[in-house]
Design a protein around this motif. Structure first.
Motif, short mmCIF file in Angstrom:
data_model
loop_
_atom_site.label_atom_id
_atom_site.label_comp_id
_atom_site.label_asym_id
_atom_site.label_seq_id
_atom_site.Cartn_x
_atom_site.Cartn_y
_atom_site.Cartn_z
N THR A 345 0.79 -1.66 -0.08
CA THR A 345 0.03 -0.06 -0.10
C THR A 345 1.08 1.40 0.11
N ALA A 346 2.00 1.57 0.65
CA ALA A 346 2.48 2.48 1.06
C ALA A 346 3.50 2.44 -0.34
N GLY A 347 4.53 1.86 -1.44
CA GLY A 347 4.69 1.88 -2.56
C GLY A 347 2.90 2.35 -3.16
N LEU A 348 2.63 2.12 -3.19
CA LEU A 348 0.50 2.92 -3.75
C LEU A 348 0.87 4.34 -4.02
N VAL A 349 0.92 4.22 -2.48
CA VAL A 349 0.77 5.54 -2.42
C VAL A 349 1.61 6.25 -2.78
N ALA A 350 3.14 5.95 -2.66
CA ALA A 350 3.89 6.84 -3.05
C ALA A 350 4.42 7.26 -4.27
N ALA A 351 3.50 5.93 -4.91
CA ALA A 351 3.55 6.71 -6.62
C ALA A 351 2.90 7.49 -6.91
N ALA A 352 1.58 7.41 -6.65
CA ALA A 352 0.07 7.78 -6.41
C ALA A 352 0.49 9.99 -6.50
N ALA A 353 1.14 9.35 -5.25
CA ALA A 353 1.44 11.31 -4.35
C ALA A 353 2.81 11.52 -5.12
N ALA A 354 3.91 11.38 -5.88
CA ALA A 354 4.67 11.54 -6.50
C ALA A 354 3.96 11.83 -8.32
N GLU A 355 2.80 11.66 -8.73
CA GLU A 355 2.15 11.43 -9.71
C GLU A 355 1.66 13.00 -9.76
N GLN A 356 0.94 13.08 -8.67
CA GLN A 356 0.62 13.97 -7.63
C GLN A 356 0.87 15.20 -7.88
N ALA A 357 2.50 14.78 -7.01
CA ALA A 357 3.63 16.21 -6.58
C ALA A 357 3.51 16.87 -8.59
N SER A 358 4.12 16.18 -9.60
CA SER A 358 4.23 15.95 -10.60
C SER A 358 3.44 17.01 -11.72
N ALA A 359 2.42 16.80 -11.35
CA ALA A 359 0.82 17.45 -11.88
C ALA A 359 0.66 18.79 -11.40
N SER A 360 0.97 18.79 -9.82
CA SER A 360 0.69 19.84 -9.22
C SER A 360 2.06 20.92 -10.16
N GLU A 361 2.74 20.26 -9.81
CA GLU A 361 4.07 21.32 -10.26
C GLU A 361 4.42 21.59 -12.13
N GLN A 362 2.88 21.28 -12.86
CA GLN A 362 3.51 21.48 -14.26
C GLN A 362 2.23 22.53 -13.81
N ALA A 363 0.66 22.42 -13.27
CA ALA A 363 -0.21 23.42 -12.67
C ALA A 363 0.81 25.00 -12.43
N ARG A 364 1.75 25.07 -11.30
CA ARG A 364 1.78 25.91 -10.69
C ARG A 364 2.63 26.40 -12.27
N ALA A 365 3.73 25.41 -12.31
CA ALA A 365 4.40 26.10 -14.36
C ALA A 365 3.53 26.62 -14.90
N SER A 366 1.96 26.38 -15.39
CA SER A 366 1.62 26.80 -16.17
C SER A 366 0.41 28.09 -15.70
#
Length: 415
Positions: A345-366
């Motif tokens: 579960t922690a591995g899945l959560v970490a992967a999802a959190a990393a994707e969310q962080a990447s998406a949030s960074e893209q949104a911030r850049a936009s």
């Protein structure tokens, strides 16, 4: 505008030239932590008890003697008068147990079981310390990066608040912009203060475990590999778990104590040889040498219930040790299931959190681009920065939690 969204993750992925790795930190902790010194000492003490138990079945050799100065007066016995004498005696002896009724074997088996228990405790302490260091290591990295992110956001917020105040004074912006900017500034200050408090606590925990300051820490490693399946993990734990090994050793020690108690009903037999010399002991110029070889035996026929009581006690201790072993096996199996599924579960959560962080960074850049061309206000960028920081913080915490769970699972498996 500087980036603040993925700055935390970037900090976790960039290692300094002379970085301290997690393995380095664990090695330092093993050399520093008092619990490891206690476990090592307990193992050495248990080894000493094994040596003592074995020695009870080996020959014993002793020498004793005395010398003095005085006056001896036989009162005319045998026509002897008084004289100054130097009484002297010396004796050497050797004795070898021949039959102990099983006492020595039981004591040795009990001591060996105690050594096994001490070694299991030492192994468990080392694995538990490694898991604790991994948790502290990850927390230091995450909180340190968070401080940097909040500090950058505070700098940006301060500048926006200053500009809003200047535009308001010039009549180019409403007071609402000033109030909103001030609110964001207060939030950034609060976030930085909280992050600074968290990093201080994390550094203190690390320092307590490792005995050194957390300076130049390397990025988080992948951590110990987990078994492929849950069944494999349960089987591995049943074979190698320190908790189960300790309970099994305690049961062996209880059984050995029960055998030793039963042996108290039997006699002991030993062979001996003695040689002695005396001078001036009974009358002046008395001389005597002696040498004896023989067998000694002892058998206590009545003990008032002491032996029977000890047998009853050790039998009860054995039953209790058997129950504790069953409990240990059940607890370890439950722990392994929880940690194995928790790691997945922690591995899945970490992967999802990393994707969310990447998406949030893209949104911030936009949003930053839209602010530059005047499509959105500066406060929109601050909101995007704040969301990116929160997402990166969750990603860092999830990565640290996955690493900690991997080490705790390894500890449960006896790794």
């Amino acid at each position: 505008m500087r980036r603040t969204g993925l700055a935390l993750l970037a900090a976790l992925l960039a290692a300094p030239a002379s970085a301290i790795t997690l393995d380095d930190a664990i090695a330092l902790a093993l050399a520093h932590d008092p619990s490891i010194a206690v476990a090592d000492a307990a193992r050495d003490a248990a080894g000493g008890r094994v040596t003592q138990a074995r020695a009870a079945g080996l020959p014993s050799v002793g020498v004793r003697g005395s010398v003095g100065y005085g006056r001896l007066d036989p009162q005319g016995f045998f026509g002897l008068g008084g004289a100054n004498v130097t009484p002297f005696s010396a004796q050497a002896s050797i004795e070898q147990p021949i039959f102990t009724g099983g006492r020595v074997a039981a004591a040795t088996a009990g001591a060996r079981a105690g050594l096994s228990a001490a070694e299991a405790g030492r192994s468990g302490a080392r694995a538990e310390l490694a898991a604790n260091v991994a948790a502290a290591y990850g927390h230091v990295l995450a909180t340190t990066a968070m401080v940097g992110s909040w500090r950058r956001l505070l700098d940006q917020t301060s500048e926006i608040a200053r500009q809003a105040q200047a535009r308001f004074k010039a009549g180019e912006a409403p007071s609402t912009d000033v109030a909103q900017a001030s609110a964001r500034l207060a939030e950034a200050r609060g976030g930085l203060a909280a992050a600074q408090g968290a990093v201080s606590a994390a550094r203190a925990r690390y320092r307590s475990l490792v005995g050194a300051e957390p300076v130049d820490l390397a990025p988080l490693p992948p951590g110990p590999a987990a078994p492929a399946t849950l069944d494999e993990a349960i089987t591995l734990a049943a074979r190698n778990s320190p908790a189960i090994a300790g309970a099994e050793a305690a049961l062996q020690a209880a059984r050995a104590a029960a055998r030793g108690a039963s042996a108290d009903r039997l006699p002991t037999v030993g062979a001996f040889a003695e040689a002695g010399r005396v001078r001036d002991q009974f009358f002046p110029d008395y001389r005597a040498n002696a040498a004896t070889v023989g067998v000694r035996a002892a058998w206590q026929l009545y003990s008032g219930g002491r032996v029977a009581g000890r047998i009853t006690e050790t039998d009860a201790d054995t039953r209790a040790a058997e129950a504790r072993l069953r409990a240990a096996r059940a607890q370890v199996e439950e722990q392994v299931i929880t940690l194995f599924e928790g790691l997945r579960t922690a591995g899945l959560v970490a992967a999802a959190a990393a994707e969310q962080a990447s998406a949030s960074e893209q949104a911030r850049a936009s949003v930053a681009h839209e602010v530059r061309v005047g499509l959105k206000p500066q406060l929109a960028l601050l909101d995007a920065e704040r969301e990116a920081i929160a997402a990166a913080a969750r990603a860092a915490a999830a990565s640290a939690e996955r690493l900690t769970t991997a080490y705790r699972l390894a500890a449960a498996l006896g790794g």
